[in-house]
Design an enzyme around this catalytic site. Structure first.
Site, short mmCIF file in Angstrom:
data_model
loop_
_atom_site.label_atom_id
_atom_site.label_comp_id
_atom_site.label_asym_id
_atom_site.label_seq_id
_atom_site.Cartn_x
_atom_site.Cartn_y
_atom_site.Cartn_z
N HIS A 100 1.14 -0.85 0.20
CA HIS A 100 0.17 -0.37 0.12
C HIS A 100 0.92 1.25 0.13
O HIS A 100 1.43 1.52 1.04
CB HIS A 100 -0.76 -0.39 1.37
CG HIS A 100 -2.04 -1.11 1.38
ND1 HIS A 100 -2.91 -1.39 0.65
CD2 HIS A 100 -1.72 -2.72 1.85
CE1 HIS A 100 -3.93 -1.89 0.48
NE2 HIS A 100 -2.93 -3.56 1.60
N ARG A 137 -0.56 4.32 -0.48
CA ARG A 137 -1.30 5.35 0.55
C ARG A 137 -0.88 6.73 -0.62
O ARG A 137 -1.26 7.78 -0.27
CB ARG A 137 -0.38 6.09 1.62
CG ARG A 137 -0.45 4.71 2.23
CD ARG A 137 -1.64 4.19 2.98
NE ARG A 137 -1.47 2.84 4.01
CZ ARG A 137 -2.58 1.71 3.79
NH1 ARG A 137 -3.48 2.06 2.90
NH2 ARG A 137 -2.53 1.33 4.95
N ASN A 178 -6.27 0.43 -3.34
CA ASN A 178 -7.18 1.49 -2.13
C ASN A 178 -6.48 2.57 -1.89
O ASN A 178 -6.59 3.19 -0.61
CB ASN A 178 -7.55 0.93 -0.63
CG ASN A 178 -6.95 0.09 -0.37
OD1 ASN A 178 -5.65 0.15 -0.24
ND2 ASN A 178 -6.39 -0.26 1.16
N ASP A 205 -8.76 -4.87 -2.53
CA ASP A 205 -7.91 -5.32 -1.44
C ASP A 205 -8.86 -4.04 -0.60
O ASP A 205 -8.50 -2.59 -0.73
CB ASP A 205 -6.68 -5.39 -1.97
CG ASP A 205 -5.36 -5.97 -0.21
OD1 ASP A 205 -5.91 -6.79 -0.31
OD2 ASP A 205 -4.46 -5.21 -0.45
N HIS A 211 -2.89 -12.56 1.06
CA HIS A 211 -2.83 -13.07 2.58
C HIS A 211 -3.38 -14.12 3.44
O HIS A 211 -4.61 -14.11 4.18
CB HIS A 211 -2.45 -11.77 3.50
CG HIS A 211 -3.95 -11.12 2.97
ND1 HIS A 211 -5.46 -10.95 2.75
CD2 HIS A 211 -3.85 -9.40 2.47
CE1 HIS A 211 -6.05 -10.04 2.54
NE2 HIS A 211 -5.59 -8.99 2.77
N ASP A 238 2.25 -7.09 2.52
CA ASP A 238 0.67 -6.53 2.52
C ASP A 238 1.51 -5.27 3.80
O ASP A 238 1.06 -4.66 4.51
CB ASP A 238 -0.16 -6.89 3.27
CG ASP A 238 -1.59 -6.51 3.45
OD1 ASP A 238 -1.66 -5.54 3.45
OD2 ASP A 238 -2.70 -7.08 4.44
N HIS A 290 0.65 3.04 8.37
CA HIS A 290 -0.21 4.05 9.27
C HIS A 290 0.28 5.00 10.07
O HIS A 290 1.52 4.99 10.60
CB HIS A 290 -0.91 3.36 10.15
CG HIS A 290 -2.89 2.21 9.11
ND1 HIS A 290 -2.96 2.85 8.05
CD2 HIS A 290 -1.88 1.08 8.85
CE1 HIS A 290 -3.81 2.49 7.66
NE2 HIS A 290 -3.15 1.43 8.18
#
Lengths: 437, 313
Positions: free
Chosen positions: A68, A70, A100, A158, A238, A312, A316
């Site tokens: 990810h 971001r 995403n 995902d 996953h 994965d 954050h």
């Protein structure tokens, strides 16, 4: 020209496992072998730069097919540049970006944005997975064909499971024409509900809503049935449970186009690692399962039933992970620790060979995604990962290339890590230091 | 300095058997204070106790406030609607702010599990968990143990049946391990939709047959059922719940003569307990409320107001 000398070079696809030299010219491997003729080209202009890598291990450049980035939208967690540097630090030459983002990568222009930005950033090859459904809403198909033309290599919702079985069938039928895989995050929302940890010991002990294994396994079973119906290649993301592995095994035995991946945290952590400190860095989706699942996943990886290890990587910000467990976002970072964890827990303990490591981190991801193969063989792009198997290091709470520090293995002692990474013959990391481009 | 084994009380497991005995014995002597006209001790004079109740609560918050005031502490109440959390402040920042204001004991009630632990990471005060999500409510367990021990003179060997929503009950989350620790036996009675995944880990056996269990019990402990109507409710109807698991006149007759009924409140009259089951002398729910003040006084006293010579030992 660059000559990498003295390292143990391993590429099972060409049957290579020997201490030998690699000559790189114009971004490709020019030759592999001992005592390569690298002398003067007669004009005095083509002397190679020689790097002595004795004691190191050179592998075909590793790829992480579940990351990810971001960007766009959540650059405070990570951006393409910081993720590219984190990938290099972790030993990866390439990543696959999940869709995403905010806005969702569900159109050709958004695919092009990520690819263009990544090209500008350099350092690491970035491939893009487009969304299956518009805005990841699970209601209608995204413009999959247009995204494919713009360079997307796989399609996935995902972050969420695609709930509507009929739409999943449409999506797989539709993607099939482009010969791309559908990557499936398996989560049946009507069963998982507000679950945040594995339903079992930990949900009982900590008073947290359970995320039952069946919530994952039912969608794995459904998607395997749809792979058979549609003929579309299915890649289970996953995977976390022994029952899920049985479903994949049965599908593979029947010759269905099914593959799967596992993360380092699902291989090496389980629900018992969660305790009354409510460490939100251990809040994952799917959740950490049981010790028996750890064992089954490790065995399946070593055996080859699990095709791929992926991180994965889900960065954050600190303030988000500092929330109450039930409110904190799911996920942990993994680009900078996945390779070292495999080296420490499996390869270093001689439970798994370097050959399997190359398969699951280099060859299988590219095969599944239909990407150009890389290898330690003349003519291959000079994408290489150099490992220092002797180095011991501790996973620290800070000093990451990633903008985020929500790693699940902080404090752990690891042995072995990437020291150098070459992408098209250009170093993205030298002796543990990521190269600024 | 605390005379207990832990600076904080987040889970019942933070306490040893000796700690619990000590708290219950201290509470026993403090009960006498609560009978006096002047219900005040100087033990916590000059100390500040913060009640951080970010989820609605009347009984527990009031009980803590009275307990702190009877020990002469200065008390501050912060509720969900008056706190900065409604302005988007995180719990971490609320805790750091309270720490900067200076307080000695912080009691937290929060809708999310683990919130009390977050406080301990951001404050120097002793933290008492006043109920965190579906996790634990350890002072409720202590006052329940106290009520049982006052009545029976012992805890060891008692058979306690807990009936109701075990899965979402922080009361059961603390009481079941507490009963196991003190040598009592527990049976939980609930439909499977209201049981946690691994109730065996809490030290209880499961029964779906309340009628068969009732004659064997020393303590019938009833929990409240969430009234909220919701899609995919774990029960077909409250009517059916009451039929299967509610206690009225008929089931009262199945209880052994010496058995008592307990309830942590608030009661849904007519659902888990009928008016008859509330009116009977067997029902000790108001004794539990009184015990709550004494037990919380004892806990705070032993946490920060304990005798110095004990602390040094």
């Amino acid at each position: 020209m660059l000559l990498l000398k003295g390292a143990r070079c391993i590429d099972p696809r060409v049957g290579l496992d020997a201490i030998t030299d690699i000559l790189i010219r114009d971004g490709s491997i020019a030759a592999v072998g001992a005592d390569l003729p690298v002398g003067d080209d007669g004009l005095g202009t083509d002397r190679p730069l020689i790097r002595d890598l004795s004691g190191r291990v050179i592998l075909p450049g590793l790829m992480d097919m579940h990351v990810h980035l971001r960007e766009p939208g959540q650059e405070y967690k990570e951006d393409i540049a910081s993720a590219a540097r984190a990938a290099a630090q972790g030993g990866f030459v390439a990543v696959l970006a999940m869709p995403n983002t905010q806005p969702v990568t569900d159109s050709a222009s958004r695919v092009a944005f990520v690819l263009d930005k990544a090209r500008y950033v350099g350092v690491t090859r970035v491939h893009v997975a487009g969304a299956l459904s518009r805005d990841l809403a699970g209601e209608s198909l995204a413009e999959i064909g247009d995204m494919y033309k713009a360079g997307a290599v796989a399609f996935t919702d995902d972050g969420r499971g695609l709930q509507d079985c009929g739409l999943m069938r449409l999506a797989m039928d539709y993607v099939h024409q482009f010969a791309c895989p559908v990557l499936s995050h398996c989560e049946l929302e009507s069963l998982v509900g507000s679950g945040v940890v594995h339903e079992g010991i930990v949900s009982t002990r900590l008073g947290l809503a359970g995320w039952p294994a069946a919530g994952e396994e039912i969608q794995i079973a459904r998607d395997i049935a749809l792979a058979e119906l549609s003929g579309c290649a299915l890649h289970i993301q996953h995977i976390t449970t022994a029952v899920g592995l049985k479903l994949v095994r049965e599908a593979k035995e029947r010759g269905l186009p099914v593959s799967c991946e596992v993360t380092a945290h699902h291989l090496f952590l389980n629900e018992n690692d969660l305790n009354a400190t409510y460490d939100t860095n251990l809040k994952m989706n799917p959740p950490l399962r049981t010790t028996a699942d750890n064992q089954a996943l490790q065995e399946a990886l070593i055996e080859g039933l699990i095709d791929v290890v992926a991180s994965d990587h889900a960065p954050h910000a600190a303030h988000e992970k500092a929330l109450e467990f039930e409110r904190a976002p799911f996920g942990c970072t993994g680009l900078e620790t996945t390779l070292s964890l495999l080296l420490t827990e499996l390869v270093g303990l001689e439970k798994m060979s370097y050959q399997r490591l190359v398969e699951c981190l280099a060859h299988a991801p590219r095969r599944i995604l239909g990407l150009e193969e890389v290898g330690i063989v003349a003519g291959s792009p000079a994408d290489l990962t150099v490992i220092d198997p002797g180095v011991r290091w501790q996973v620290e709470a800070e000093n990451w290339q990633s903008k985020s520090a929500n790693n699940a293995f902080i404090g752990q002692q690891l042995q072995g890590r990437a020291s150098d990474v070459y992408v098209r013959g250009i170093p993205s990391m030298i002796e543990g230091t990521v190269c600024d481009v | 300095m605390s005379t207990l084994s832990s600076q904080h009380l987040l889970e019942i497991e933070d306490l040893s058997v000796e700690n619990i005995d000590h708290i219950l014995s201290t509470a026993h002597s403090l009960m006498e204070i609560n009978m006096r006209t002047i219900k005040k001790l100087p033990t916590l004079r000059g100390r500040t106790v913060v009640n951080l109740f970010l989820e609605p609560s009347t009984r527990t918050r009031t009980s803590f406030e009275i307990a702190a005031k009877r020990l002469s502490a200065d008390t501050i109440n912060i509720s969900g609607s008056t706190s900065a959390t409604v302005k988007g402040e995180s719990l971490v920042d609320t805790a750091q702010t309270l720490d900067a204001l200076g307080c000695d004991i912080a009691i937290i009630r929060h809708r999310f599990a683990g919130a009390a632990h977050t406080l301990t990471q951001n404050m120097r005060a002793s933290v008492i968990n006043g109920g965190d999500g579906c996790h634990q409510h350890p002072t409720q367990a202590l006052l329940d143990l106290f009520t049982m021990r006052e009545h029976f003179g012992r805890l060891k060997g008692l058979h306690v049946g807990i009936v109701g929503d075990i899965a979402h009950s922080r009361v059961a989350g603390s009481l079941l391990p507490a009963l196991r620790l003190m040598g009592a036996t527990s049976t939980v009675v609930a439909p499977p939709t209201l049981l946690p995944a691994r109730v065996d880990l809490l030290g209880a056996t499961v029964s779906y047959d309340l009628d068969a269990l009732l004659p064997k019990l020393d303590v019938l402990y009833m929990l409240r059922i969430q009234q909220e109507r919701q899609a995919r409710a774990p029960l077909p109807s409250l009517r059916e719940y009451t039929m299967l698991f509610g206690v009225g006149r008929r089931r009262l007759g199945l209880l052994s003569p010496h058995a008592i009924i307990m309830h942590p409140g608030p009661v849904n009259r007519g659902v888990e307990l009928s008016s008859a089951a509330l009116a009977t002398a067997k029902n000790l729910r108001l004794d539990q409320v009184s015990a709550g003040v004494a037990v919380r006084m004892a806990l705070m006293y032993l946490m920060v107001g304990g005798e110095k010579k004990n602390a040094a030992a």
